[in-house]
Write a protein that holds these residues in place. Structure first.
Motif, PDB file in Angstrom:
ATOM      1  N   GLN A  65       0.836  -1.195   0.000  1.00  0.00           N
ATOM      2  CA  GLN A  65       0.000   0.000   0.000  1.00  0.00           C
ATOM      3  C   GLN A  65       0.876   1.253   0.000  1.00  0.00           C
ATOM      4  O   GLN A  65       1.907   1.294   0.678  1.00  0.00           O
ATOM      5  CB  GLN A  65      -0.941   0.004   1.206  1.00  0.00           C
ATOM      6  CG  GLN A  65      -1.964  -1.126   1.152  1.00  0.00           C
ATOM      7  CD  GLN A  65      -2.986  -1.065   2.278  1.00  0.00           C
ATOM      8  OE1 GLN A  65      -2.794  -0.382   3.283  1.00  0.00           O
ATOM      9  NE2 GLN A  65      -4.084  -1.771   2.105  1.00  0.00           N
ATOM     10  N   VAL A  96      -3.390   4.021  -1.870  1.00  0.00           N
ATOM     11  CA  VAL A  96      -4.533   4.086  -0.958  1.00  0.00           C
ATOM     12  C   VAL A  96      -4.941   5.519  -0.660  1.00  0.00           C
ATOM     13  O   VAL A  96      -6.127   5.848  -0.600  1.00  0.00           O
ATOM     14  CB  VAL A  96      -4.212   3.354   0.364  1.00  0.00           C
ATOM     15  CG1 VAL A  96      -5.299   3.591   1.408  1.00  0.00           C
ATOM     16  CG2 VAL A  96      -4.031   1.866   0.111  1.00  0.00           C
ATOM     17  N   SER A  97      -3.941   6.384  -0.462  1.00  0.00           N
ATOM     18  CA  SER A  97      -4.239   7.748  -0.025  1.00  0.00           C
ATOM     19  C   SER A  97      -3.155   8.695  -0.508  1.00  0.00           C
ATOM     20  O   SER A  97      -2.112   8.267  -1.008  1.00  0.00           O
ATOM     21  CB  SER A  97      -4.341   7.802   1.505  1.00  0.00           C
ATOM     22  OG  SER A  97      -3.133   7.352   2.098  1.00  0.00           O
ATOM     23  N   LYS A 121      -8.743   5.604  -1.300  1.00  0.00           N
ATOM     24  CA  LYS A 121      -9.646   5.675  -0.153  1.00  0.00           C
ATOM     25  C   LYS A 121      -9.653   7.038   0.522  1.00  0.00           C
ATOM     26  O   LYS A 121     -10.666   7.423   1.113  1.00  0.00           O
ATOM     27  CB  LYS A 121      -9.260   4.611   0.876  1.00  0.00           C
ATOM     28  CG  LYS A 121      -9.228   3.192   0.341  1.00  0.00           C
ATOM     29  CD  LYS A 121     -10.581   2.749  -0.182  1.00  0.00           C
ATOM     30  CE  LYS A 121     -10.527   1.301  -0.656  1.00  0.00           C
ATOM     31  NZ  LYS A 121     -11.837   0.872  -1.242  1.00  0.00           N
ATOM     32  N   TYR A 122      -8.523   7.772   0.455  1.00  0.00           N
ATOM     33  CA  TYR A 122      -8.397   9.008   1.233  1.00  0.00           C
ATOM     34  C   TYR A 122      -7.612  10.094   0.518  1.00  0.00           C
ATOM     35  O   TYR A 122      -6.641   9.811  -0.190  1.00  0.00           O
ATOM     36  CB  TYR A 122      -7.666   8.734   2.567  1.00  0.00           C
ATOM     37  CG  TYR A 122      -8.546   8.191   3.650  1.00  0.00           C
ATOM     38  CD1 TYR A 122      -9.228   9.031   4.514  1.00  0.00           C
ATOM     39  CD2 TYR A 122      -8.695   6.813   3.808  1.00  0.00           C
ATOM     40  CE1 TYR A 122     -10.044   8.529   5.506  1.00  0.00           C
ATOM     41  CE2 TYR A 122      -9.503   6.295   4.802  1.00  0.00           C
ATOM     42  CZ  TYR A 122     -10.177   7.160   5.656  1.00  0.00           C
ATOM     43  OH  TYR A 122     -10.982   6.660   6.643  1.00  0.00           O
ATOM     44  N   LEU A 156     -14.959   8.784  -1.649  1.00  0.00           N
ATOM     45  CA  LEU A 156     -13.792   8.530  -0.816  1.00  0.00           C
ATOM     46  C   LEU A 156     -13.905   9.350   0.456  1.00  0.00           C
ATOM     47  O   LEU A 156     -14.929   9.976   0.709  1.00  0.00           O
ATOM     48  CB  LEU A 156     -12.486   8.810  -1.558  1.00  0.00           C
ATOM     49  CG  LEU A 156     -12.097  10.230  -1.962  1.00  0.00           C
ATOM     50  CD1 LEU A 156     -10.597  10.328  -2.191  1.00  0.00           C
ATOM     51  CD2 LEU A 156     -12.818  10.631  -3.239  1.00  0.00           C
ATOM     52  N   ARG A 157     -12.858   9.311   1.297  1.00  0.00           N
ATOM     53  CA  ARG A 157     -12.909   9.964   2.585  1.00  0.00           C
ATOM     54  C   ARG A 157     -11.847  11.057   2.680  1.00  0.00           C
ATOM     55  O   ARG A 157     -10.868  11.066   1.944  1.00  0.00           O
ATOM     56  CB  ARG A 157     -12.660   8.943   3.714  1.00  0.00           C
ATOM     57  CG  ARG A 157     -13.687   7.841   3.810  1.00  0.00           C
ATOM     58  CD  ARG A 157     -14.955   8.319   4.458  1.00  0.00           C
ATOM     59  NE  ARG A 157     -14.763   8.744   5.849  1.00  0.00           N
ATOM     60  CZ  ARG A 157     -15.743   9.255   6.595  1.00  0.00           C
ATOM     61  NH1 ARG A 157     -16.963   9.411   6.087  1.00  0.00           N
ATOM     62  NH2 ARG A 157     -15.508   9.616   7.844  1.00  0.00           N
ATOM     63  N   TYR A 261      -5.277   1.668   8.022  1.00  0.00           N
ATOM     64  CA  TYR A 261      -4.142   1.819   7.119  1.00  0.00           C
ATOM     65  C   TYR A 261      -2.919   2.326   7.887  1.00  0.00           C
ATOM     66  O   TYR A 261      -3.006   3.290   8.652  1.00  0.00           O
ATOM     67  CB  TYR A 261      -4.478   2.788   5.989  1.00  0.00           C
ATOM     68  CG  TYR A 261      -5.705   2.364   5.204  1.00  0.00           C
ATOM     69  CD1 TYR A 261      -5.644   1.304   4.299  1.00  0.00           C
ATOM     70  CD2 TYR A 261      -6.928   3.006   5.381  1.00  0.00           C
ATOM     71  CE1 TYR A 261      -6.765   0.906   3.594  1.00  0.00           C
ATOM     72  CE2 TYR A 261      -8.048   2.612   4.675  1.00  0.00           C
ATOM     73  CZ  TYR A 261      -7.966   1.559   3.787  1.00  0.00           C
ATOM     74  OH  TYR A 261      -9.075   1.161   3.088  1.00  0.00           O
TER      75      TYR A 261
END
Length: 291
Positions: A65, A96-97, A121-122, A156-157, A261
Motif C-alpha cells: 500500500q 490508498v491515499s 480511499k483518502y 472517498l474519505r 491503514y
C-alpha cells in the motif's frame, strides 16, 4: 510518570528471548496483520529521479500500500491517475491515499474525482502550521467538513494528519481536541502520527480509545530511547523496533479502535539511505507476522 511511560512504551525490540516472543504473540492474537504501507515522502528524492525503479524496489521489499503526497509532480508523479495505478499494480502495490496541498483550493474537487476513479480511499490534509489563536483551528474544522463532503460525493474519505503543533496549547486548548470536536465524524477522519503524539507527551492509546473510530490511518516511526535535547533541530526518530514504542501492542490497539491503514514514514537516516531504512522497516513489520 516514569512507570506510566514504561507501561505504555516498553521497547518494540522484543524478539530477543522466547518469553518476549510469547508476549508478542499474546498481544497479536486475534488480530490480522495490517498490510505494509509506506508514505512516498520518505523516498521523495528517489521517486523524483526514478519513480518506476523506486516503486519496483518498494514492491520487492513487501510493501503493498502506498500513500503519496503533493510533490512537484503532483500526487501521481507526473503521470495520469490511471498510469500511476497501473505502474504500482505491476509491482504488487495500490495507492490508498495521498497528502494534498491545502492551498490549492481550485484543484481539490478534480483531485478527489481522480482519486476516486482509481479506487483510492483518502485525501489527507498534512499541514496547517502553528497558530496564535484557537479560532484558526475552528475555521479549519469547517474547511475540513467542506472538503469531507466533496470527498464523500466522489466516494472517498477526507482526513487530517496532525504533526507536533496540534498537541501544543493555544489559548488554553489543544488544537487536536478542537479539530476532533468540531469536525463531522461522518465526513472527516484523522491520521495519527504516533511519533509526534509520543514526543509531545500525549498518550496515543487514550486518543485511540477516547475517539474510537476517528483515527483511520497511522504513520509509523519509532522514538529514540535516549531523546535528543529539548529544542533540538534534529528529530528523535529512528527505525521501527529501535526505540521506545511497543509496535505489536500499538498496532493491535489501533486496529481495535478503527485504524485501517498503516504507513512507514521515517524522517531521519543514520548511516543508511531512505531505501535502506524502508527495507529495514518492512523487515521489522514482516517479522511481527512470523511470531
Amino acid at each position: 510518570m516514569m512507570n506510566r511511560r514504561k507501561f505504555l512504551y516498553t521497547s518494540g525490540l522484543l524478539a530477543a528471548s522466547s518469553a518476549a516472543a510469547s508476549a508478542m504473540r499474546a498481544i497479536l492474537t486475534g488480530h490480522k496483520h495490517p498490510a505494509l504501507g509506506i508514505q512516498l515522502y520518505m523516498v521523495t528524492n528517489e521517486m523524483t529521479k526514478n519513480a518506476k525503479g523506486t516503486l519496483k524496489q518498494l514492491g520487492a521489499m513487501g510493501y503493498t500500500q502506498l500513500e503519496s503526497y503533493g510533490s512537484d509532480k503532483g500526487i501521481f508523479w507526473g503521470m495520469t491517475n490511471k498510469e500511476f495505478k497501473k505502474l504500482a499494480a505491476g509491482y504488487g502495490m495500490k495507492l490508498v491515499s495521498a497528502h494534498h496541498n491545502p492551498m490549492l483550493l481550485n484543484e481539490f474537487e478534480q483531485m478527489a474525482a481522480q482519486a476516486a476513479e482509481i479506487g483510492m480511499k483518502y485525501l489527507v490534509c498534512p499541514w496547517l502550521g502553528p497558530q496564535k489563536h484557537i479560532d484558526f483551528f475552528k475555521h479549519a474544522a469547517d474547511d475540513f467538513n467542506t472538503r469531507g463532503a466533496i470527498c464523500k460525493k466522489h466516494g472517498l474519505r477526507y482526513a487530517y494528519h496532525p504533526h507536533d503543533y496540534p498537541y501544543k496549547p493555544v489559548d488554553g486548548q489543544l488544537p487536536i481536541n478542537v479539530l476532533l470536536a468540531n469536525t463531522d465524524k461522518d465526513l472527516v477522519d484523522f491520521q495519527m502520527d504516533v511519533y509526534y503524539t509520543v514526543t509531545e507527551g500525549q498518550d496515543p492509546y487514550a486518543y485511540l480509545k477516547n475517539h474510537k473510530g476517528r483515527f483511520k490511518l497511522m504513520h509509523l516511526r519509532d522514538v529514540m530511547k535516549h531523546r535528543l535535547p529539548k529544542g533540538s533541530e534534529e528529530e528523535s526518530a529512528c527505525d521501527l523496533g529501535q526505540g521506545i514504542i511497543n509496535f505489536p501492542k500499538l498496532l493491535s490497539a489501533a486496529q481495535d479502535n478503527g485504524v485501517n491503514y498503516f504507513f512507514v514514514e521515517q524522517s531521519r537516516y543514520y548511516h543508511e539511505t531512505p531505501l535502506q531504512s524502508a527495507k529495514k522497516n518492512a523487515a521489522y513489520l514482516k517479522g511481527m507476522r512470523q511470531l
